[in-house]
Design an enzyme around this catalytic site. Sequence first.
Site, PDB file in Angstrom:
ATOM      1  CB  THR A   1      41.877 -62.683  24.996  1.00 53.99           C
ATOM      2  OG1 THR A   1      41.557 -61.388  24.497  1.00 53.99           O
ATOM      3  CG2 THR A   1      41.191 -63.739  24.171  1.00 53.99           C
TER       4      THR A   1
ATOM      5  CE  LYS B   1      37.893 -59.413  14.810  1.00 59.66           C
ATOM      6  NZ  LYS B   1      37.872 -59.805  16.216  1.00 59.66           N
TER       7      LYS B   1
ATOM      8  CB  SER C   1      38.394 -53.838  24.659  1.00 58.78           C
ATOM      9  OG  SER C   1      39.577 -54.201  24.015  1.00 58.78           O
TER      10      SER C   1
ATOM     11  CE  LYS D   1      34.027 -62.698  20.834  1.00 62.41           C
ATOM     12  NZ  LYS D   1      35.353 -62.547  20.218  1.00 62.41           N
TER      13      LYS D   1
ATOM     14  CG  ASN E   1      47.001 -61.443  23.374  1.00 64.87           C
ATOM     15  OD1 ASN E   1      45.928 -61.876  23.786  1.00 64.87           O
ATOM     16  ND2 ASN E   1      47.616 -60.433  23.955  1.00 64.87           N
TER      17      ASN E   1
HETATM   18  P1  NAD Z   1      48.244 -63.479  17.572  1.00 64.95           P
HETATM   19  O1  NAD Z   1      48.588 -62.869  16.268  1.00 64.95           O
HETATM   20  O2  NAD Z   1      48.825 -62.896  18.797  1.00 64.95           O
HETATM   21  O3  NAD Z   1      48.613 -65.038  17.547  1.00 64.95           O
HETATM   22  C1  NAD Z   1      48.168 -65.888  16.557  1.00 64.95           C
HETATM   23  C2  NAD Z   1      48.935 -67.190  16.723  1.00 64.95           C
HETATM   24  O4  NAD Z   1      48.385 -68.161  15.866  1.00 64.95           O
HETATM   25  C3  NAD Z   1      50.418 -67.058  16.377  1.00 64.95           C
HETATM   26  O5  NAD Z   1      51.177 -67.767  17.330  1.00 64.95           O
HETATM   27  C4  NAD Z   1      50.511 -67.773  15.024  1.00 64.95           C
HETATM   28  O6  NAD Z   1      51.783 -68.331  14.801  1.00 64.95           O
HETATM   29  C5  NAD Z   1      49.466 -68.831  15.220  1.00 64.95           C
HETATM   30  N1  NAD Z   1      49.005 -69.420  13.977  1.00 64.95           N
HETATM   31  C6  NAD Z   1      48.716 -68.828  12.798  1.00 64.95           C
HETATM   32  N2  NAD Z   1      48.347 -69.763  11.906  1.00 64.95           N
HETATM   33  C7  NAD Z   1      48.394 -70.957  12.545  1.00 64.95           C
HETATM   34  C8  NAD Z   1      48.115 -72.281  12.173  1.00 64.95           C
HETATM   35  N3  NAD Z   1      47.719 -72.574  10.946  1.00 64.95           N
HETATM   36  N4  NAD Z   1      48.275 -73.254  13.114  1.00 64.95           N
HETATM   37  C9  NAD Z   1      48.672 -72.972  14.374  1.00 64.95           C
HETATM   38  N5  NAD Z   1      48.950 -71.732  14.776  1.00 64.95           N
HETATM   39  C10 NAD Z   1      48.803 -70.744  13.872  1.00 64.95           C
HETATM   40  O7  NAD Z   1      46.658 -63.501  17.615  1.00 64.95           O
HETATM   41  P2  NAD Z   1      45.718 -63.606  18.889  1.00 64.95           P
HETATM   42  O8  NAD Z   1      45.338 -62.243  19.290  1.00 64.95           O
HETATM   43  O9  NAD Z   1      46.273 -64.561  19.872  1.00 64.95           O
HETATM   44  O10 NAD Z   1      44.410 -64.233  18.205  1.00 64.95           O
HETATM   45  C11 NAD Z   1      44.244 -65.648  18.074  1.00 64.95           C
HETATM   46  C12 NAD Z   1      42.761 -65.934  17.980  1.00 64.95           C
HETATM   47  O11 NAD Z   1      42.135 -65.417  19.154  1.00 64.95           O
HETATM   48  C13 NAD Z   1      42.047 -65.284  16.794  1.00 64.95           C
HETATM   49  O12 NAD Z   1      40.997 -66.128  16.355  1.00 64.95           O
HETATM   50  C14 NAD Z   1      41.464 -64.032  17.393  1.00 64.95           C
HETATM   51  O13 NAD Z   1      40.335 -63.553  16.667  1.00 64.95           O
HETATM   52  C15 NAD Z   1      41.078 -64.562  18.747  1.00 64.95           C
HETATM   53  N6  NAD Z   1      40.873 -63.508  19.757  1.00 64.95           N
HETATM   54  C16 NAD Z   1      41.892 -62.718  20.156  1.00 64.95           C
HETATM   55  C17 NAD Z   1      41.639 -61.718  21.095  1.00 64.95           C
HETATM   56  C18 NAD Z   1      42.718 -60.830  21.630  1.00 64.95           C
HETATM   57  O14 NAD Z   1      42.425 -60.012  22.510  1.00 64.95           O
HETATM   58  N7  NAD Z   1      43.950 -60.958  21.189  1.00 64.95           N
HETATM   59  C19 NAD Z   1      40.343 -61.554  21.598  1.00 64.95           C
HETATM   60  C20 NAD Z   1      39.335 -62.409  21.187  1.00 64.95           C
HETATM   61  C21 NAD Z   1      39.610 -63.389  20.252  1.00 64.95           C
END
Ligand code: NAD
Length: 422
Positions: A198, A114, A356, A102, A229
């Site tokens: 993101t 990670k 970041s 990435k 998020n």
């Molecule tokens: P978060 O904790 O803010 O949100 C995760 C969401 O997923 C929550 O709403 C949760 O209820 C939901 N969830 C969990 N299990 C689920 C399921 N089985 N079905 C449907 N929804 C489900 O996390 P985030 O930061 O939004 O991260 C989500 C994804 O994005 C991850 O794969 C993470 O690696 C990726 N990501 C996040 C960032 C970041 O800056 N936050 C950056 C790059 C990638």
Amino acid sequence: MVMIKNRVELETINPYVTAQRQVEAAARKLGIEEHVIEILKRPMRVLTVNFPVKMDDGTIQVFEGYRSQHNDVVGPTKGGIRFHPDVTLDEVKALSMWMSFKCGVVGLPYGGGKGGVICDPRKLSKSELERVSRGFIEAISQIIGPEKDIPAPDVYTNPQVMAWMMDSFSKLNGSYSPAVITGKPLILGGSEGRNEATARGCVITICEAMKQLNLPLEGATVAIQGFGNAGRISANLLAELGCKIVAVSDSKGAIYDPEGLDLAKVEQLKDEATILDYGTSYQIDPSSLLELNVDVLVPAALENVITQANADRIQAKIIAEAANGPTTPEADEILKANGVLVIPDILANAGGVTVSYFEWVQNLMNYYWSEEEVNEKLSTIMVRSYHEVSKLAEEYDTDLRTAAYMISILRIKKAMKLRGWI
Ligand code: NAD
């Protein structure tokens, strides 16, 4: 029934194997030497820690956590820390690999890292969560630092968790060290725009893809899996651009309205209790959200949700992978054959690590930018990266994922050659 089937798949698909296969596919297309592939297929350093935490009831619980550093040839490693009951070492290793590629796609001077802790933060009190956060960072403190490895938030970790972690590291280090971690609250050296980065980056790539496919944004239908998020903010930004958010889900379930959901109401319900309170008649099986007839599908939760078991039923024109690793290699083949444009995770969600990086730069300079400056810099990088990947994909007659890996692999290989590693 479908839920159970998906759960079984989740357990049998190893994201580390997926990541290795993705690297191999891109490297072979470039004719990269075997020894280079062998380096890229493994993290250079992995630490497993077990640390005791005093719980509110006075008992001691031992938590297991991991930090994986994939490749630091172009700079310190960088990547989030996940708190989740299903965290595994292989998952963390895969996520660290995806971070390297990435950072390479968007040209940041970082390698991939990670971390993860096996825990369920929803079952911890605030003070227990603080002690788990501090305990983990103390346990991995030897291998992190502003010039070594810089963690950030991921699933179920947030700016407050980053603040505790930065505080623990600063105390151990004997000096205020905001640059050790990103995704911090603004007052502690966080960056304007990081919280939305993101999703903003993901939405920028969706806009570029829509333009390429001659699809109008106004009225475009969108389904989003995950309402945290990445998912929630993507929903808001896309709605601001005129898209119609027809379905969203979280860990408790999914809701769908073909006429478009009332997003403000969904947000309020999420904050108060659950999105399912939107109404029983709107509830759908969460796995069917992925198969809705929409223009854009945004998986924004966990990995391995689009597999060979459901890929053929995906009707979206564009899949923008806000989540890391939502699509398996077998599913990729099916989607490609069916003409679905997949904007791969290492490109679609690179906005988070990009801002970041801006946060880290600002911490090192101790000079802070406005939100407009941050968003403008982010946009420049995301638009440029999307078109670099798209152009290479056309040149090599391949998909965006393979092309994105190819760009990264070439950058990392060049750096390793110049440093004399290969
Ligand atoms: P978060 O904790 O803010 O949100 C995760 C969401 O997923 C929550 O709403 C949760 O209820 C939901 N969830 C969990 N299990 C689920 C399921 N089985 N079905 C449907 N929804 C489900 O996390 P985030 O930061 O939004 O991260 C989500 C994804 O994005 C991850 O794969 C993470 O690696 C990726 N990501 C996040 C960032 C970041 O800056 N936050 C950056 C790059 C990638």
